[in-house]
Motif scaffolding. Structure first.
Motif, PDB file in Angstrom:
ATOM      1  N   GLY A  18       0.786  -1.225   0.000  1.00  0.00           N
ATOM      2  CA  GLY A  18       0.000   0.000   0.000  1.00  0.00           C
ATOM      3  C   GLY A  18       0.822   1.282   0.000  1.00  0.00           C
ATOM      4  N   LYS A  19       2.111   1.161  -0.118  1.00  0.00           N
ATOM      5  CA  LYS A  19       3.008   2.315  -0.146  1.00  0.00           C
ATOM      6  C   LYS A  19       3.864   2.237  -1.401  1.00  0.00           C
ATOM      7  N   THR A  20       4.797   3.137  -1.537  1.00  0.00           N
ATOM      8  CA  THR A  20       5.715   3.121  -2.666  1.00  0.00           C
ATOM      9  C   THR A  20       7.130   2.938  -2.158  1.00  0.00           C
ATOM     10  N   ARG A  21       7.832   1.973  -2.737  1.00  0.00           N
ATOM     11  CA  ARG A  21       9.229   1.724  -2.377  1.00  0.00           C
ATOM     12  C   ARG A  21      10.114   2.484  -3.354  1.00  0.00           C
ATOM     13  N   LEU A  22      11.062   3.240  -2.831  1.00  0.00           N
ATOM     14  CA  LEU A  22      12.022   3.985  -3.637  1.00  0.00           C
ATOM     15  C   LEU A  22      13.387   3.344  -3.485  1.00  0.00           C
ATOM     16  N   ARG A  23      13.993   2.986  -4.595  1.00  0.00           N
ATOM     17  CA  ARG A  23      15.350   2.445  -4.611  1.00  0.00           C
ATOM     18  C   ARG A  23      16.193   3.382  -5.461  1.00  0.00           C
ATOM     19  N   VAL A  24      17.298   3.847  -4.909  1.00  0.00           N
ATOM     20  CA  VAL A  24      18.191   4.782  -5.594  1.00  0.00           C
ATOM     21  C   VAL A  24      19.585   4.160  -5.646  1.00  0.00           C
ATOM     22  N   TRP A  25      20.287   4.345  -6.772  1.00  0.00           N
ATOM     23  CA  TRP A  25      21.628   3.789  -6.870  1.00  0.00           C
ATOM     24  C   TRP A  25      22.522   4.666  -7.733  1.00  0.00           C
ATOM     25  N   ILE A  26      23.817   4.418  -7.562  1.00  0.00           N
ATOM     26  CA  ILE A  26      24.826   5.042  -8.416  1.00  0.00           C
ATOM     27  C   ILE A  26      25.886   3.986  -8.706  1.00  0.00           C
ATOM     28  N   ASP A  27      26.169   3.795  -9.974  1.00  0.00           N
ATOM     29  CA  ASP A  27      27.254   2.916 -10.425  1.00  0.00           C
ATOM     30  C   ASP A  27      28.333   3.819 -10.994  1.00  0.00           C
ATOM     31  N   TYR A  28      29.566   3.576 -10.622  1.00  0.00           N
ATOM     32  CA  TYR A  28      30.637   4.435 -11.125  1.00  0.00           C
ATOM     33  C   TYR A  28      31.906   3.645 -11.370  1.00  0.00           C
ATOM     34  N   ASN A  29      32.752   4.203 -12.197  1.00  0.00           N
ATOM     35  CA  ASN A  29      34.089   3.680 -12.439  1.00  0.00           C
ATOM     36  C   ASN A  29      35.081   4.657 -11.841  1.00  0.00           C
ATOM     37  N   LEU A  30      36.214   4.133 -11.438  1.00  0.00           N
ATOM     38  CA  LEU A  30      37.263   5.015 -10.935  1.00  0.00           C
ATOM     39  C   LEU A  30      37.917   5.749 -12.101  1.00  0.00           C
ATOM     40  N   PHE A  34      46.390   8.388 -12.074  1.00  0.00           N
ATOM     41  CA  PHE A  34      46.808   8.000 -10.723  1.00  0.00           C
ATOM     42  C   PHE A  34      46.177   8.853  -9.622  1.00  0.00           C
ATOM     43  N   PRO A  35      46.263  10.196  -9.693  1.00  0.00           N
ATOM     44  CA  PRO A  35      45.694  10.975  -8.579  1.00  0.00           C
ATOM     45  C   PRO A  35      44.186  10.729  -8.423  1.00  0.00           C
ATOM     46  N   GLY A  36      43.471  10.693  -9.548  1.00  0.00           N
ATOM     47  CA  GLY A  36      42.026  10.476  -9.482  1.00  0.00           C
ATOM     48  C   GLY A  36      41.672   9.096  -8.987  1.00  0.00           C
ATOM     49  N   ARG A  37      42.408   8.094  -9.440  1.00  0.00           N
ATOM     50  CA  ARG A  37      42.152   6.720  -9.001  1.00  0.00           C
ATOM     51  C   ARG A  37      42.407   6.588  -7.501  1.00  0.00           C
ATOM     52  N   TRP A  38      43.474   7.202  -7.023  1.00  0.00           N
ATOM     53  CA  TRP A  38      43.803   7.166  -5.598  1.00  0.00           C
ATOM     54  C   TRP A  38      42.702   7.843  -4.784  1.00  0.00           C
ATOM     55  N   LEU A  39      42.281   9.054  -5.222  1.00  0.00           N
ATOM     56  CA  LEU A  39      41.189   9.739  -4.532  1.00  0.00           C
ATOM     57  C   LEU A  39      39.887   8.946  -4.605  1.00  0.00           C
ATOM     58  N   GLY A  40      39.642   8.325  -5.745  1.00  0.00           N
ATOM     59  CA  GLY A  40      38.439   7.526  -5.921  1.00  0.00           C
ATOM     60  C   GLY A  40      38.382   6.355  -4.963  1.00  0.00           C
ATOM     61  N   ARG A  41      39.482   5.680  -4.800  1.00  0.00           N
ATOM     62  CA  ARG A  41      39.531   4.563  -3.847  1.00  0.00           C
ATOM     63  C   ARG A  41      39.337   5.065  -2.423  1.00  0.00           C
ATOM     64  N   LEU A  42      39.873   6.221  -2.141  1.00  0.00           N
ATOM     65  CA  LEU A  42      39.788   6.773  -0.791  1.00  0.00           C
ATOM     66  C   LEU A  42      38.410   7.354  -0.486  1.00  0.00           C
TER      67      LEU A  42
END
Length: 68
Positions: A18-30, A34-42
């Motif tokens: 009787g209600k509405t279920r909301l599912r939200v997601w984000i898929d991303y790549n690093l 090197f600097p961006g990948r390091w920050l992305g992992r962190l």
């Protein structure tokens, strides 16, 4: 973006008890460099969680949903 590379965000609405279920997601790549990948992992997961949480809260306030 420094922390995440290409990304895809989405949401899904579904009826539930009787209600509405909301599912939200984000898929991303690093990022590839090197600097961006390091920050992305962190910080990438923290940033993605913040984005998804923000989307859920904004949706709840706009539509008077209750978050679960």
């Amino acid at each position: 973006m420094l922390m995440i590379g290409p990304y895809r965000m989405g949401f899904e609405l579904a009826p539930r008890e009787g209600k509405t279920r909301l599912r939200v997601w984000i898929d991303y790549n690093l990022p590839s460099g090197f600097p961006g990948r390091w920050l992305g992992r962190l910080l990438g997961t923290v940033y993605a969680d913040w984005c998804v949480t923000r989307m859920v809260k904004d949706s709840a306030s706009a539509a008077s949903f209750k978050t679960v």
